[in-house]
Design a protein around this motif. Sequence first.
Motif, mmCIF file in Angstrom:
data_model
loop_
_atom_site.group_PDB
_atom_site.id
_atom_site.type_symbol
_atom_site.label_atom_id
_atom_site.label_comp_id
_atom_site.label_asym_id
_atom_site.label_seq_id
_atom_site.Cartn_x
_atom_site.Cartn_y
_atom_site.Cartn_z
ATOM 1 N N PHE A 207 -3.773 6.803 -20.018
ATOM 2 C CA PHE A 207 -3.456 5.770 -19.038
ATOM 3 C C PHE A 207 -2.907 4.515 -19.706
ATOM 4 N N GLN A 208 -2.204 3.735 -18.909
ATOM 5 C CA GLN A 208 -1.856 2.365 -19.252
ATOM 6 C C GLN A 208 -2.862 1.428 -18.569
ATOM 7 N N PRO A 209 -3.009 0.195 -19.064
ATOM 8 C CA PRO A 209 -3.953 -0.731 -18.413
ATOM 9 C C PRO A 209 -3.662 -0.966 -16.932
ATOM 10 N N SER A 210 -2.433 -0.750 -16.512
ATOM 11 C CA SER A 210 -2.080 -0.975 -15.105
ATOM 12 C C SER A 210 -2.849 -0.063 -14.153
ATOM 13 N N ILE A 211 -3.404 1.049 -14.636
ATOM 14 C CA ILE A 211 -4.162 1.946 -13.772
ATOM 15 C C ILE A 211 -5.441 1.298 -13.277
ATOM 16 N N LEU A 212 -5.911 0.276 -13.971
ATOM 17 C CA LEU A 212 -7.238 -0.266 -13.689
ATOM 18 C C LEU A 212 -7.307 -0.964 -12.338
ATOM 19 N N ASP A 213 -6.246 -1.653 -11.949
ATOM 20 C CA ASP A 213 -6.249 -2.304 -10.637
ATOM 21 C C ASP A 213 -6.293 -1.270 -9.516
ATOM 22 N N PHE A 214 -5.537 -0.189 -9.683
ATOM 23 C CA PHE A 214 -5.566 0.891 -8.694
ATOM 24 C C PHE A 214 -6.962 1.512 -8.642
ATOM 25 N N ALA A 215 -7.549 1.756 -9.809
ATOM 26 C CA ALA A 215 -8.888 2.343 -9.860
ATOM 27 C C ALA A 215 -9.907 1.446 -9.179
ATOM 28 N N GLN A 216 -9.790 0.131 -9.371
ATOM 29 C CA GLN A 216 -10.733 -0.793 -8.738
ATOM 30 C C GLN A 216 -10.583 -0.776 -7.221
ATOM 31 N N ARG A 217 -9.350 -0.767 -6.744
ATOM 32 C CA ARG A 217 -9.133 -0.721 -5.289
ATOM 33 C C ARG A 217 -9.699 0.563 -4.693
ATOM 34 N N LYS A 218 -9.465 1.669 -5.364
ATOM 35 C CA LYS A 218 -9.932 2.951 -4.835
ATOM 36 C C LYS A 218 -11.460 3.042 -4.865
ATOM 37 N N LEU A 219 -12.082 2.536 -5.920
ATOM 38 C CA LEU A 219 -13.540 2.557 -5.966
ATOM 39 C C LEU A 219 -14.125 1.650 -4.883
ATOM 40 N N ASN A 220 -13.541 0.475 -4.706
ATOM 41 C CA ASN A 220 -14.029 -0.432 -3.665
ATOM 42 C C ASN A 220 -13.944 0.223 -2.285
ATOM 43 N N ALA A 221 -12.829 0.913 -2.025
ATOM 44 C CA ALA A 221 -12.669 1.585 -0.731
ATOM 45 C C ALA A 221 -13.691 2.700 -0.576
ATOM 46 N N TRP A 222 -13.934 3.435 -1.645
ATOM 47 C CA TRP A 222 -14.915 4.530 -1.594
ATOM 48 C C TRP A 222 -16.316 3.979 -1.327
ATOM 49 N N LEU A 223 -16.660 2.881 -2.003
ATOM 50 C CA LEU A 223 -17.976 2.286 -1.792
ATOM 51 C C LEU A 223 -18.138 1.786 -0.360
ATOM 52 N N LYS A 224 -17.073 1.270 0.206
ATOM 53 C CA LYS A 224 -17.124 0.790 1.593
ATOM 54 C C LYS A 224 -17.365 1.943 2.563
ATOM 55 N N GLN A 225 -16.787 3.107 2.235
ATOM 56 C CA GLN A 225 -16.949 4.283 3.085
ATOM 57 C C GLN A 225 -18.293 4.975 2.865
ATOM 58 N N ASN A 226 -18.915 4.712 1.714
ATOM 59 C CA ASN A 226 -20.164 5.402 1.353
ATOM 60 C C ASN A 226 -21.222 4.376 0.926
ATOM 61 N N PRO A 227 -21.569 3.452 1.796
ATOM 62 C CA PRO A 227 -22.401 2.317 1.376
ATOM 63 C C PRO A 227 -23.826 2.675 0.991
ATOM 64 N N THR A 228 -24.360 3.779 1.506
ATOM 65 C CA THR A 228 -25.752 4.123 1.211
ATOM 66 C C THR A 228 -25.895 5.460 0.493
ATOM 67 N N ASP A 229 -24.774 6.106 0.173
ATOM 68 C CA ASP A 229 -24.823 7.396 -0.521
ATOM 69 C C ASP A 229 -25.420 7.183 -1.912
ATOM 70 N N ASP A 230 -26.456 7.954 -2.245
ATOM 71 C CA ASP A 230 -27.122 7.715 -3.523
ATOM 72 C C ASP A 230 -26.877 8.806 -4.559
ATOM 73 N N THR A 231 -26.042 9.803 -4.220
ATOM 74 C CA THR A 231 -25.807 10.880 -5.181
ATOM 75 C C THR A 231 -24.335 11.221 -5.399
ATOM 76 N N SER A 232 -23.474 11.089 -4.384
ATOM 77 C CA SER A 232 -22.061 11.450 -4.546
ATOM 78 C C SER A 232 -21.413 10.540 -5.585
ATOM 79 N N GLU A 233 -20.342 11.054 -6.211
ATOM 80 C CA GLU A 233 -19.664 10.303 -7.251
ATOM 81 C C GLU A 233 -18.170 10.207 -6.948
#
Length: 282
Positions: A207-233
Amino acid sequence: MADPSSSDSSRTPKPFYGVYLAAGLSSRFGYRIKCLQQVGRCGETLLELSVRQLLNQSVSAIIIIVSDSTYAQIHDVVGDNFLGLPVRYAYQVTPPYRKKPLGTVAALLAAKNLLDEPFIILNGDTLYGDSALEHVCTHIRYKDTPCMPGYPLRDVLPQSGKVNRAVVGIEGSCLTRIVEQYNISMDDIRTGKYTGDELTSMNIFGFQPSILDFAQRKLNAWLKQNPTDDTSEYILSTMLNDLLPEEGTRTYVYGVGNSIPLELTNPEDFAYVRNNLDRVGL
């Protein structure tokens, strides 16, 4: 498969980092740290063997993703300078409501502030071999797109037991899809569920460092969709599946020829890894 790794000789090769995922303890190994297992012929740890292969590719520094459970032991062995390379550490923190860590995207983002150069990310419990490392490291030193090796499924399944593998689809040399498949075994090839020729990811990416902003956005969206999930990754292969349709960024997939990675998954793999180091050029 076309080879997009041929470098543009008019460009100056960029320095790059090796990023190791080593935050987890293995219950199968009695909660020992797999990257510190002494699989080398002279007692070298798996991590040392892997770093030595990265040295052949002119890596400039090592970053190790650790946790409270693994930092002390890894630091005792590796320190802040290892085989002549500076070593930095990043902590993957598991939220208190979780039974498991958030996954490999969160692990990568733990090192976000350290990643100002291209980087190759690798599992700490796997030896990938010179062919895969050369493709990925050459690509990220000269090109601005992500890349990964693709391994035939039959070459990355244990003879017994089940594992998870991300099955890869390509068009030419470009990734079109990557989907995690769970609990795959050699029996799935014997029964015809898979042919064995399917390309798979072994969690090694460039990867290039530019992937990190995309990764952060995608993780934030995933966390918003799975706010109480304690096992999925949320994992790197899932993130990459969205990179082309959402960002228009191609991920290149390289063939690895006869190179077969060595993975320390189960205790019985220890002898196999130690006795087959020549498969990865060691």
